[in-house]
Design a protein around this motif. Structure first.
Motif, PDB file in Angstrom:
ATOM      1  N   ALA A  83      34.663  75.703  86.906  1.00 35.03           N
ATOM      2  CA  ALA A  83      36.057  75.592  86.462  1.00 35.03           C
ATOM      3  C   ALA A  83      36.645  76.968  86.168  1.00 35.03           C
ATOM      4  CB  ALA A  83      36.157  74.721  85.215  1.00 35.03           C
ATOM      5  N   HIS A  84      37.870  77.155  86.652  1.00 39.36           N
ATOM      6  CA  HIS A  84      38.566  78.425  86.392  1.00 39.36           C
ATOM      7  C   HIS A  84      39.096  78.433  84.961  1.00 39.36           C
ATOM      8  CE1 HIS A  84      41.909  81.375  86.574  1.00 39.36           C
ATOM      9  NE2 HIS A  84      40.996  82.052  87.238  1.00 39.36           N
ATOM     10  N   ASN A  85      39.293  79.657  84.446  1.00 40.58           N
ATOM     11  CA  ASN A  85      39.783  79.837  83.073  1.00 40.58           C
ATOM     12  C   ASN A  85      41.140  79.177  82.811  1.00 40.58           C
ATOM     13  OD1 ASN A  85      37.566  81.394  82.299  1.00 40.58           O
ATOM     14  ND2 ASN A  85      38.470  83.273  83.114  1.00 40.58           N
ATOM     15  N   TYR A  86      41.886  78.798  83.852  1.00 40.65           N
ATOM     16  CA  TYR A  86      43.191  78.154  83.658  1.00 40.65           C
ATOM     17  C   TYR A  86      43.089  76.631  83.603  1.00 40.65           C
ATOM     18  CZ  TYR A  86      45.517  82.592  84.938  1.00 40.65           C
ATOM     19  OH  TYR A  86      45.968  83.876  85.003  1.00 40.65           O
ATOM     20  N   GLN A  87      41.886  76.089  83.671  1.00 35.78           N
ATOM     21  CA  GLN A  87      41.777  74.630  83.565  1.00 35.78           C
ATOM     22  C   GLN A  87      42.038  74.203  82.120  1.00 35.78           C
ATOM     23  OE1 GLN A  87      40.998  72.259  86.347  1.00 35.78           O
ATOM     24  NE2 GLN A  87      42.048  74.089  87.078  1.00 35.78           N
ATOM     25  N   GLY A 100      34.908  80.682  84.471  1.00 37.17           N
ATOM     26  CA  GLY A 100      35.084  82.114  84.673  1.00 37.17           C
ATOM     27  C   GLY A 100      36.336  82.447  85.443  1.00 37.17           C
ATOM     28  N   ASP A 101      36.453  83.738  85.764  1.00 37.26           N
ATOM     29  CA  ASP A 101      37.560  84.178  86.615  1.00 37.26           C
ATOM     30  C   ASP A 101      37.125  84.019  88.071  1.00 37.26           C
ATOM     31  OD1 ASP A 101      35.882  86.353  87.149  1.00 37.26           O
ATOM     32  OD2 ASP A 101      37.239  87.872  86.355  1.00 37.26           O
ATOM     33  N   SER A 102      37.983  84.434  88.996  1.00 37.26           N
ATOM     34  CA  SER A 102      37.679  84.200  90.411  1.00 37.26           C
ATOM     35  C   SER A 102      36.392  84.889  90.833  1.00 37.26           C
ATOM     36  CB  SER A 102      38.801  84.729  91.295  1.00 37.26           C
ATOM     37  OG  SER A 102      40.019  84.234  90.863  1.00 37.26           O
ATOM     38  N   LEU A 103      36.160  86.100  90.314  1.00 37.19           N
ATOM     39  CA  LEU A 103      34.965  86.844  90.717  1.00 37.19           C
ATOM     40  C   LEU A 103      33.703  86.161  90.165  1.00 37.19           C
ATOM     41  CD1 LEU A 103      33.709  89.272  92.120  1.00 37.19           C
ATOM     42  CD2 LEU A 103      33.991  90.575  90.012  1.00 37.19           C
ATOM     43  N   VAL A 174      41.286  87.622  96.768  1.00 37.07           N
ATOM     44  CA  VAL A 174      40.689  86.315  97.104  1.00 37.07           C
ATOM     45  C   VAL A 174      41.695  85.176  97.055  1.00 37.07           C
ATOM     46  CG1 VAL A 174      38.246  86.697  96.572  1.00 37.07           C
ATOM     47  CG2 VAL A 174      39.835  86.068  94.741  1.00 37.07           C
ATOM     48  N   ASN A 175      42.834  85.377  96.410  1.00 34.87           N
ATOM     49  CA  ASN A 175      43.896  84.357  96.387  1.00 34.87           C
ATOM     50  C   ASN A 175      44.546  84.306  97.762  1.00 34.87           C
ATOM     51  OD1 ASN A 175      43.334  85.174  93.683  1.00 34.87           O
ATOM     52  ND2 ASN A 175      45.217  84.209  92.990  1.00 34.87           N
ATOM     53  N   SER A 176      43.776  83.843  98.742  1.00 36.75           N
ATOM     54  CA  SER A 176      44.233  83.818 100.129  1.00 36.75           C
ATOM     55  C   SER A 176      43.416  82.763 100.866  1.00 36.75           C
ATOM     56  CB  SER A 176      44.010  85.192 100.777  1.00 36.75           C
ATOM     57  OG  SER A 176      42.656  85.593 100.590  1.00 36.75           O
ATOM     58  N   THR A 189      39.045  90.878  93.796  1.00 31.78           N
ATOM     59  CA  THR A 189      39.676  90.021  92.798  1.00 31.78           C
ATOM     60  C   THR A 189      40.411  90.939  91.823  1.00 31.78           C
ATOM     61  OG1 THR A 189      37.932  90.063  91.146  1.00 31.78           O
ATOM     62  CG2 THR A 189      37.661  88.469  92.927  1.00 31.78           C
ATOM     63  N   SER A 190      41.039  90.340  90.828  1.00 29.77           N
ATOM     64  CA  SER A 190      41.738  91.196  89.859  1.00 29.77           C
ATOM     65  C   SER A 190      40.744  91.940  88.975  1.00 29.77           C
ATOM     66  CB  SER A 190      42.710  90.365  89.014  1.00 29.77           C
ATOM     67  OG  SER A 190      42.029  89.304  88.413  1.00 29.77           O
ATOM     68  N   SER A 191      39.474  91.509  88.969  1.00 32.49           N
ATOM     69  CA  SER A 191      38.448  92.211  88.180  1.00 32.49           C
ATOM     70  C   SER A 191      37.975  93.498  88.841  1.00 32.49           C
ATOM     71  CB  SER A 191      37.198  91.333  88.028  1.00 32.49           C
ATOM     72  OG  SER A 191      37.362  90.405  87.019  1.00 32.49           O
ATOM     73  N   ALA A 257      47.944  91.317  79.327  1.00 32.95           N
ATOM     74  CA  ALA A 257      48.607  90.726  80.500  1.00 32.95           C
ATOM     75  C   ALA A 257      47.720  90.779  81.733  1.00 32.95           C
ATOM     76  CB  ALA A 257      49.907  91.481  80.776  1.00 32.95           C
ATOM     77  N   HIS A 258      47.954  89.810  82.608  1.00 30.95           N
ATOM     78  CA  HIS A 258      47.227  89.753  83.886  1.00 30.95           C
ATOM     79  C   HIS A 258      47.919  90.681  84.892  1.00 30.95           C
ATOM     80  CE1 HIS A 258      45.431  88.082  87.530  1.00 30.95           C
ATOM     81  NE2 HIS A 258      44.488  87.602  86.735  1.00 30.95           N
ATOM     82  N   PRO A 259      47.149  91.377  85.747  1.00 28.83           N
ATOM     83  CA  PRO A 259      47.785  92.327  86.678  1.00 28.83           C
ATOM     84  C   PRO A 259      48.624  91.685  87.781  1.00 28.83           C
ATOM     85  CG  PRO A 259      45.411  92.255  87.035  1.00 28.83           C
ATOM     86  CD  PRO A 259      45.686  91.436  85.810  1.00 28.83           C
ATOM     87  N   GLU A 260      48.729  90.355  87.804  1.00 27.95           N
ATOM     88  CA  GLU A 260      49.673  89.716  88.739  1.00 27.95           C
ATOM     89  C   GLU A 260      51.103  89.774  88.201  1.00 27.95           C
ATOM     90  OE1 GLU A 260      48.218  85.743  89.329  1.00 27.95           O
ATOM     91  OE2 GLU A 260      46.452  86.415  90.401  1.00 27.95           O
ATOM     92  N   CYS A 261      51.271  90.282  86.959  1.00 25.26           N
ATOM     93  CA  CYS A 261      52.623  90.379  86.376  1.00 25.26           C
ATOM     94  C   CYS A 261      53.382  91.559  86.990  1.00 25.26           C
ATOM     95  CB  CYS A 261      52.528  90.623  84.868  1.00 25.26           C
ATOM     96  SG  CYS A 261      51.841  89.250  83.945  1.00 25.26           S
ATOM     97  N   SER A 274      41.833  91.028  84.339  1.00 22.31           N
ATOM     98  CA  SER A 274      41.644  89.689  84.903  1.00 22.31           C
ATOM     99  C   SER A 274      41.503  88.693  83.754  1.00 22.31           C
ATOM    100  CB  SER A 274      40.371  89.665  85.743  1.00 22.31           C
ATOM    101  OG  SER A 274      39.244  89.678  84.875  1.00 22.31           O
ATOM    102  N   THR A 275      41.473  87.423  84.079  1.00 21.82           N
ATOM    103  CA  THR A 275      41.345  86.419  83.007  1.00 21.82           C
ATOM    104  C   THR A 275      40.042  86.640  82.233  1.00 21.82           C
ATOM    105  OG1 THR A 275      40.403  84.805  84.553  1.00 21.82           O
ATOM    106  CG2 THR A 275      42.779  84.701  84.176  1.00 21.82           C
ATOM    107  N   ALA A 276      38.953  86.966  82.927  1.00 14.89           N
ATOM    108  CA  ALA A 276      37.671  87.182  82.230  1.00 14.89           C
ATOM    109  C   ALA A 276      37.731  88.442  81.369  1.00 14.89           C
ATOM    110  CB  ALA A 276      36.529  87.302  83.237  1.00 14.89           C
TER     111      ALA A 276
HETATM  112  P1  13P Z   1      41.463  85.805  87.848  1.00 11.35           P
HETATM  113  O1  13P Z   1      40.543  86.189  88.937  1.00 11.35           O
HETATM  114  O2  13P Z   1      41.829  86.928  86.933  1.00 11.35           O
HETATM  115  O3  13P Z   1      40.897  84.635  87.087  1.00 11.35           O
HETATM  116  O4  13P Z   1      42.849  85.352  88.469  1.00 11.35           O
HETATM  117  C1  13P Z   1      42.973  84.270  89.321  1.00 11.35           C
HETATM  118  C2  13P Z   1      44.335  83.745  89.325  1.00 11.35           C
HETATM  119  O5  13P Z   1      44.688  82.940  90.132  1.00 11.35           O
HETATM  120  C3  13P Z   1      45.247  84.268  88.328  1.00 11.35           C
HETATM  121  O6  13P Z   1      46.496  83.746  88.508  1.00 11.35           O
END
Ligand code: 13P
Ligand code: SF4
Length: 362
Positions: A83-87, A100-103, A174-176, A189-191, A257-261, A274-276
């Motif tokens: 499960a991702h941290n956003y669940q 965890g995060d995506s990585l 990896v968001n692809s 990943t963002s990590s 903040a997350h680097p997607e901002c 990253s979220t982690a």
């Molecule tokens: P993380 O790899 O930081 O968990 O980010 C994944 C994601 O989709 C954030 O929006």
């Protein structure tokens, strides 16, 4: 950056998955009766103790029967839940074996000793697990759980970019989709994005598809980045102006903040990660009031483990992450759907781009 650490939720651990050799993991299983009984209350009491700060007691009788049923079904199917941290907290703390995060999820997916992985996250995460575990059954409880970044670019777009910038390596978040990963030299990943970009030893890369993550990476490296205009629909909604207003109201708050901002948001942040990395930051420092600039459920999940921190949540929901619910996870385990399948014509090349990233060990 600090090293990311994952933490288990305390429900069935990976090594705790029990497989009865006489049970076929694919045999039909009767739908369990879902009732709030004293027995279910006892069975889920330890889980509720962890989430009581974020899930009101009136809601628990709705979640608990599902949580008990899913945790039993996982054993019968020899399945694990990633499960991702956003669940949502009832998934994150109630039924997940690995969070965890995506990585972290991609790395852990390579170590899972189970027949079935149920991916509680969005579709690209389930695809990554399938790429790394071609022999295993990978289930996603709702395959419509997409991602605005993954939807922003296709494999054909990447082929055109490669024609335009011949010889320039492609680094893809990896968001692809697997289709885009197949056209990629190495994923990130963002990590680990900065480390991945620098690992190539070149002065220019094509960095896809997140423009804002790319702009953030560009502030940390001398490598020149050719960017794509993909954005996360959740993180692009935050503004520097709203963060300044929070800070004016309380100058003692710390902003993470997350680097997607967008860049004006990151300019206001005391920490970006990253979220982690954000979770590590919260859990390892002496923080009092933290404004978390990311998806809503993350603050709830961390709040359950860091009750001493007062979280301020500007709160934007990811509608894709929220497609995953306890009833859908139960259905997924009962009916063994929806199974993730990757076109064999692209799978090997897509896998190679993820494995190159994992091999970097960061
Ligand atoms: P993380 O790899 O930081 O968990 O980010 C994944 C994601 O989709 C954030 O929006
Ligand atoms: Fe995609 Fe943004 Fe949702 Fe993450 S939060 S899955 S990047 S849409």
């Amino acid at each position: 950056m600090t090293a990311a650490t994952s933490f288990h939720t305390g429900s069935t651990s990976v090594s705790g998955v029990i497989r009865s050799p006489e049970t076929d993991i694919k045999s039909p299983i009767a739908r369990p009766v879902l009732e709030w009984t004293p027995e279910i209350e006892r069975e889920t009491a330890a889980i509720y103790a962890r989430v009581k700060h974020v899930i009101p007691s009136v809601e628990w009788p709705f979640h608990a029967p599902y949580i008990a049923a899913i945790n039993r079904l996982k054993k019968e199917r020899n399945a694990v839940i990633l499960a991702h941290n956003y669940q949502t907290p009832e998934i994150f703390h109630g039924v997940a074996d690995i969070v965890g995060d995506s990585l972290q999820l991609a790395r852990k997916a390579t170590e899972v000793d189970a027949d079935i992985i149920v991916q509680c996250g969005v579709h690209f995460m389930a695809e990554t697990s399938k790429l790394l575990n071609p022999e295993k059954m990978i289930l996603i409880p709702d395959s419509k759980a997409g991602c605005s970044l993954a939807a922003s670019i296709t494999g054909a777009d990447v082929r055109l970019l490669k024609q335009r910038y011949p010889g320039v390596p492609v680094v893809t978040y990896v968001n692809s989709s697997a289709d885009v990963k197949a056209e990629t030299d190495i994923c990130c990943t963002s990590s680990n994005a900065v480390q991945v970009v620098e690992s190539l030893g070149v002065d220019r890369v094509i960095f896809l598809p997140d423009e804002y993550l790319g702009k953030y990476v560009a502030t940390k490296t001398k490598v020149k980045l050719i960017l794509w205009k993909g954005h996360c629909e959740v993180h692009e909604r935050f503004t520097g102006e709203e963060l300044r207003a929070y800070r004016e109201a309380d100058p003692t708050i710390e902003i993470i903040a997350h680097p997607e901002c967008p860049p004006d948001v990151l300019a206001e942040a005391d920490f970006t990660g990253s979220t982690a990395h954000m979770i590590d930051w919260v859990k390892t420092g002496a923080h009092k009031r933290v404004l978390m600039v990311t998806e809503c459920s993350m603050a709830s999940n961390v709040a359950a483990e860091a009750p001493h921190v007062d979280f301020i949540r500007p709160c934007n929901l990811c509608p894709h992450m929220k497609r995953i619910t306890l009833p859908k996870i139960l259905d997924s385990l009962l009916t063994l759907s929806e199974e993730v399948v990757i076109d064999p014509a692209i799978a090997d090349r897509a896998r190679a781009s993820v494995e190159r990233m994992i091999a970097l060990g960061r």
